[in-house]
Write an enzyme that holds these catalytic residues in place. Structure first.
Site, mmCIF file in Angstrom:
data_model
loop_
_atom_site.group_PDB
_atom_site.id
_atom_site.type_symbol
_atom_site.label_atom_id
_atom_site.label_comp_id
_atom_site.label_asym_id
_atom_site.label_seq_id
_atom_site.Cartn_x
_atom_site.Cartn_y
_atom_site.Cartn_z
ATOM 1 N N ARG A 27 -43.814 15.755 -14.294
ATOM 2 C CA ARG A 27 -43.083 15.399 -15.514
ATOM 3 C C ARG A 27 -42.204 16.518 -16.061
ATOM 4 O O ARG A 27 -41.345 16.250 -16.897
ATOM 5 C CB ARG A 27 -44.080 14.971 -16.607
ATOM 6 C CG ARG A 27 -44.998 16.091 -17.054
ATOM 7 C CD ARG A 27 -46.253 15.616 -17.758
ATOM 8 N NE ARG A 27 -47.125 16.754 -18.089
ATOM 9 C CZ ARG A 27 -47.928 17.344 -17.218
ATOM 10 N NH1 ARG A 27 -47.976 16.938 -15.956
ATOM 11 N NH2 ARG A 27 -48.691 18.366 -17.584
ATOM 12 N N CYS B 100 -53.049 15.792 -22.016
ATOM 13 C CA CYS B 100 -52.620 14.841 -20.995
ATOM 14 C C CYS B 100 -53.450 14.993 -19.725
ATOM 15 O O CYS B 100 -53.541 14.060 -18.926
ATOM 16 C CB CYS B 100 -51.125 14.999 -20.706
ATOM 17 S SG CYS B 100 -50.651 16.632 -20.099
#
Length: 255
Positions: free
Chosen positions: A70, A187
């Site tokens: 990401r 996360c």
């Protein structure tokens, strides 16, 4: 502007909502970008693309293989290197005219003030409440606008705060005092979709341009106190406005 800079930024200079005056304002602006992860990576790329003249990049972390899903600034060759150093290298390769400074110190209540003072805007893409609140409190004291962006799983939020101004809320007005600890979910535990983080980061870059163009061009609407919620599952967006808390420990009149 020199002919090569005019050519480079022509696509947004011709926008009547930005124009030449707007571009000059962006080129003269100084943004402090705290956190060079999933949000900070695309935010930096689009802020650099918009021609923000001066950038200070703050992150004490190193690039890991798990980041590459990401964090679009980095490649495999950056693994093990400091994120701030790798981000400055990316910026230098992207646009040699950018003025880029870095800090690889962990930002906290003790040093946040010196990092945010003098900037036109701070964009916070960090991942814990203690750091976010330290940055927000420092911005209030320094009179620096703050754009705060966060994401978890398929949900994101981006809000602009000017708690140093009368009648406008700060980030602490939004979340309160209960989060002055580094205990929020990560996360790594909950998971996150790379494209979702990219959406939040690029939207934050758009909102940063709005803030910087306030009073300069038609796009300049800082939207103080407005928090935008981004839902990646629906998908959908909605927003709400945070009122200034008179009892806020950072910006309240009763504190």
């Amino acid at each position: 502007m020199t002919p090569d800079r005019l050519t480079r930024f022509a696509r947004h200079i011709v926008l009547p909502e930005i124009g030449g005056a707007g571009h000059v304002a962006l080129a003269d602006a100084h943004i402090v970008l705290v956190g060079l992860g999933g949000i900070g990576s695309p935010a930096l790329q689009y802020l650099a693309g918009a021609g923000i003249g001066r950038l200070t990049l703050v992150d004490d972390d190193k690039v890991e293989a798990s980041n590459l899903q990401r964090q679009t600034l980095f490649s495999e060759r950056d693994i093990g290197h400091g994120k701030a150093v790798a981000a400055r290298r990316w910026a230098a390769n992207f646009d040699s005219k950018l003025d880029v400074a870095i800090s690889d110190r962990r930002i906290d209540a003790g040093n946040a003030g010196e990092m945010v003072t003098g900037a036109n805007l701070v964009l916070d893409g960090t991942d814990n409440f203690a750091t976010r609140l330290a940055i927000s409190d420092a911005c209030v004291r320094a009179g620096t606008p703050l754009l705060s962006a966060a994401v978890g799983r398929f949900q994101g939020q981006v809000g602009a705060f000017a708690g140093h101004l009368p009648g406008h809320a700060c980030y602490r007005c939004f979340v309160g005092d209960a989060f002055d600890a580094e205990d929020c979910d990560s996360c790594a535990e909950d998971g996150v979709l790379g494209a979702m983080v990219g959406w939040v980061g690029t939207f934050a870059a758009l909102q940063a341009v709005r803030v910087l163009l306030s009073g300069v061009s038609a796009l300049g609407d800082p939207q103080w106190g407005r928090v935008h919620l981004l839902d990646g599952l629906s998908p959908a967006m909605r927003n709400f406005t945070i009122a200034k808390d008179p009892a806020c420990a950072a910006c309240g009149s009763e504190a």
